[in-house]
Design a protein around this motif. Sequence first.
Motif, PDB file in Angstrom:
ATOM      1  N   GLY A 152       0.827  -1.198   0.000  1.00 24.74           N
ATOM      2  CA  GLY A 152       0.000   0.000   0.000  1.00 24.74           C
ATOM      3  C   GLY A 152       0.866   1.255   0.000  1.00 24.74           C
ATOM      4  N   VAL A 153       0.285   2.371  -0.367  1.00 24.91           N
ATOM      5  CA  VAL A 153       1.001   3.647  -0.379  1.00 24.91           C
ATOM      6  C   VAL A 153       1.180   4.131   1.056  1.00 24.91           C
ATOM      7  N   HIS A 154       2.416   4.398   1.445  1.00 30.43           N
ATOM      8  CA  HIS A 154       2.664   4.953   2.778  1.00 30.43           C
ATOM      9  C   HIS A 154       2.236   6.417   2.767  1.00 30.43           C
ATOM     10  N   ARG A 155       1.297   6.786   3.618  1.00 31.24           N
ATOM     11  CA  ARG A 155       0.712   8.133   3.569  1.00 31.24           C
ATOM     12  C   ARG A 155       1.714   9.224   3.926  1.00 31.24           C
ATOM     13  N   ARG A 156       2.755   8.874   4.631  1.00 37.47           N
ATOM     14  CA  ARG A 156       3.735   9.897   5.004  1.00 37.47           C
ATOM     15  C   ARG A 156       4.749  10.141   3.899  1.00 37.47           C
ATOM     16  N   SER A 157       5.192   9.067   3.243  1.00 41.91           N
ATOM     17  CA  SER A 157       6.200   9.212   2.183  1.00 41.91           C
ATOM     18  C   SER A 157       5.579   9.374   0.805  1.00 41.91           C
ATOM     19  N   GLY A 158       4.350   8.861   0.620  1.00 40.02           N
ATOM     20  CA  GLY A 158       3.693   8.942  -0.672  1.00 40.02           C
ATOM     21  C   GLY A 158       4.101   7.863  -1.652  1.00 40.02           C
ATOM     22  N   GLY A 159       4.903   6.903  -1.216  1.00 41.09           N
ATOM     23  CA  GLY A 159       5.341   5.841  -2.120  1.00 41.09           C
ATOM     24  C   GLY A 159       4.877   4.471  -1.655  1.00 41.09           C
ATOM     25  N   TRP A 160       4.944   3.479  -2.548  1.00 46.38           N
ATOM     26  CA  TRP A 160       4.665   2.105  -2.173  1.00 46.38           C
ATOM     27  C   TRP A 160       5.958   1.313  -2.273  1.00 46.38           C
ATOM     28  N   TYR A 161       6.036   0.217  -1.537  1.00 51.52           N
ATOM     29  CA  TYR A 161       7.300  -0.498  -1.391  1.00 51.52           C
ATOM     30  C   TYR A 161       7.117  -1.961  -1.760  1.00 51.52           C
ATOM     31  N   PRO A 162       7.942  -2.471  -2.664  1.00 51.11           N
ATOM     32  CA  PRO A 162       7.749  -3.833  -3.189  1.00 51.11           C
ATOM     33  C   PRO A 162       8.382  -4.893  -2.298  1.00 51.11           C
ATOM     34  N   PHE A 163       8.094  -6.141  -2.614  1.00 52.06           N
ATOM     35  CA  PHE A 163       8.870  -7.253  -2.083  1.00 52.06           C
ATOM     36  C   PHE A 163      10.199  -7.269  -2.823  1.00 52.06           C
ATOM     37  N   VAL A 164      11.244  -7.748  -2.148  1.00 55.01           N
ATOM     38  CA  VAL A 164      12.578  -7.748  -2.749  1.00 55.01           C
ATOM     39  C   VAL A 164      13.237  -9.107  -2.548  1.00 55.01           C
ATOM     40  N   VAL A 165      14.222  -9.375  -3.385  1.00 58.08           N
ATOM     41  CA  VAL A 165      15.046 -10.583  -3.274  1.00 58.08           C
ATOM     42  C   VAL A 165      16.498 -10.178  -3.451  1.00 58.08           C
ATOM     43  N   VAL A 166      17.385 -11.079  -3.043  1.00 55.98           N
ATOM     44  CA  VAL A 166      18.815 -10.851  -3.230  1.00 55.98           C
ATOM     45  C   VAL A 166      19.205 -11.387  -4.596  1.00 55.98           C
ATOM     46  N   SER A 167      19.759 -10.528  -5.437  1.00 62.97           N
ATOM     47  CA  SER A 167      20.142 -10.918  -6.792  1.00 62.97           C
ATOM     48  C   SER A 167      21.451 -11.695  -6.781  1.00 62.97           C
ATOM     49  N   ASP A 168      21.834 -12.215  -7.955  1.00 63.65           N
ATOM     50  CA  ASP A 168      23.106 -12.926  -8.082  1.00 63.65           C
ATOM     51  C   ASP A 168      24.283 -12.032  -7.726  1.00 63.65           C
ATOM     52  N   GLY A 169      24.111 -10.738  -7.934  1.00 65.90           N
ATOM     53  CA  GLY A 169      25.162  -9.786  -7.580  1.00 65.90           C
ATOM     54  C   GLY A 169      25.055  -9.299  -6.146  1.00 65.90           C
ATOM     55  N   ARG A 170      24.250  -9.997  -5.331  1.00 71.14           N
ATOM     56  CA  ARG A 170      24.059  -9.683  -3.908  1.00 71.14           C
ATOM     57  C   ARG A 170      23.431  -8.319  -3.701  1.00 71.14           C
ATOM     58  N   LEU A 171      22.633  -7.898  -4.650  1.00 68.78           N
ATOM     59  CA  LEU A 171      21.887  -6.650  -4.515  1.00 68.78           C
ATOM     60  C   LEU A 171      20.437  -6.979  -4.193  1.00 68.78           C
ATOM     61  N   LEU A 172      19.785  -6.102  -3.449  1.00 67.71           N
ATOM     62  CA  LEU A 172      18.370  -6.256  -3.139  1.00 67.71           C
ATOM     63  C   LEU A 172      17.560  -5.591  -4.239  1.00 67.71           C
ATOM     64  N   VAL A 173      16.788  -6.386  -4.973  1.00 69.68           N
ATOM     65  CA  VAL A 173      16.063  -5.871  -6.132  1.00 69.68           C
ATOM     66  C   VAL A 173      14.584  -6.201  -6.010  1.00 69.68           C
ATOM     67  N   PRO A 174      13.701  -5.355  -6.543  1.00 70.51           N
ATOM     68  CA  PRO A 174      12.261  -5.629  -6.499  1.00 70.51           C
ATOM     69  C   PRO A 174      11.909  -6.885  -7.289  1.00 70.51           C
ATOM     70  N   VAL A 175      10.859  -7.566  -6.839  1.00 70.78           N
ATOM     71  CA  VAL A 175      10.427  -8.783  -7.533  1.00 70.78           C
ATOM     72  C   VAL A 175       9.489  -8.461  -8.681  1.00 70.78           C
ATOM     73  N   GLY A 176       8.982  -7.238  -8.741  1.00 69.12           N
ATOM     74  CA  GLY A 176       8.074  -6.840  -9.809  1.00 69.12           C
ATOM     75  C   GLY A 176       7.929  -5.337  -9.847  1.00 69.12           C
ATOM     76  N   GLU A 177       7.440  -4.836 -10.967  1.00 69.63           N
ATOM     77  CA  GLU A 177       7.294  -3.390 -11.134  1.00 69.63           C
ATOM     78  C   GLU A 177       5.917  -2.882 -10.748  1.00 69.63           C
ATOM     79  N   THR A 178       4.958  -3.781 -10.548  1.00 68.18           N
ATOM     80  CA  THR A 178       3.597  -3.379 -10.197  1.00 68.18           C
ATOM     81  C   THR A 178       3.145  -4.110  -8.936  1.00 68.18           C
ATOM     82  N   VAL A 179       2.113  -3.561  -8.321  1.00 72.53           N
ATOM     83  CA  VAL A 179       1.542  -4.193  -7.134  1.00 72.53           C
ATOM     84  C   VAL A 179       1.016  -5.582  -7.482  1.00 72.53           C
ATOM     85  N   ALA A 180       0.333  -5.702  -8.601  1.00 75.11           N
ATOM     86  CA  ALA A 180      -0.217  -6.994  -9.001  1.00 75.11           C
ATOM     87  C   ALA A 180       0.892  -8.029  -9.199  1.00 75.11           C
ATOM     88  N   ALA A 181       1.987  -7.619  -9.818  1.00 72.68           N
ATOM     89  CA  ALA A 181       3.105  -8.545 -10.040  1.00 72.68           C
ATOM     90  C   ALA A 181       3.693  -9.003  -8.714  1.00 72.68           C
TER      91      ALA A 181
END
Length: 312
Positions: A152-181
């Motif tokens: 959901g959209v955080h009312r204080r920041s105005g943004g929404w935050y995705p689920f993330v995974v650790v990539s092969d390069g050990r970076l934390l990356v979103p699992v999808g670009e949309t809420v539905a994904a």
Amino acid sequence: MTREIVELYASLFVHCRSYYAVQQRDGSYRPSRQPLTLALLASHLQGRFTLGTYVVDRAGYCSFAVFDADSEDGLERLALLARVLVEQDIFLILEASRRGGHGWVHFKQPIQAVVVRTWLLPYAQAFGMELYPKQDEVRADGFGSLVRLPLGVHRRSGGWYPFVVVSDGRLLVPVGETVAACCLWAGEQVQRVSVPCEVEESVYEENNGEVVAFGAGQLGRGMIRAWCREQDIVEVIGRYTLLDRRGVGRCPLPGHHYRGDARPSLQVFGGDDPHWYCYTWGRAGDVFDFLRLFHGLSVREAWERLQQGMLF
């Protein structure tokens, strides 16, 4: 947002359906005692408003736990925690947040909050983060352990935050670009876990001065909870005391109404969160708790009598 996605989301991230909270512009929450419907959840996912959910129900159970790392390096610490937990067959779903992140653990069946905290709190403390549920139980007329529903959209920041995974390069990356994904990904990735037997063995319930252990080779609360789900709590307790249309009646439980329950103090709640609460005693429970307390039995004695059809 399709109904199927919203239903999937609800099955993963909502335990208490009888009430919820609405996030305000300053990030605080206002509780609502109305049912949490699929329409409300759809609006949350669409960003129209932002909802919070309560982790523990009024019978003291939860279907998931949430690690909350509220710091700039919170997601990194959660990723380290996930590596440790997976070795114990405990799987985290990582979610970014305004500050840090959350780690969700899903259970195969609802578990008592006191058991969850005995099991998972040491991990939270070791990694310097909070654990929800934050208490072993909640009052029957109160709320506890509120967390923001994911995506959901955080009312204080105005943004929404995705689920993330650790990539092969050990970076934390979103699992999808949309809420539905992100919802669909979570539905595929959640792995529900069971509490280890040795943890159950270390959790005790005080019963009129008697200590009763739950664990391997003994009666587990999961069996009791399954039996309770099959009962009509209002109808069962109504055999022991007269209840009005609100489920209010005189408390027949012994030991705390020394001159009788002159002013009706027991209320029985049905619906999605069936439980009873004695306002004089300040104690709540499920239908099994009521029966064993009424008859003055230990947990095991009450269960054995139920199996023999002798309790009520």
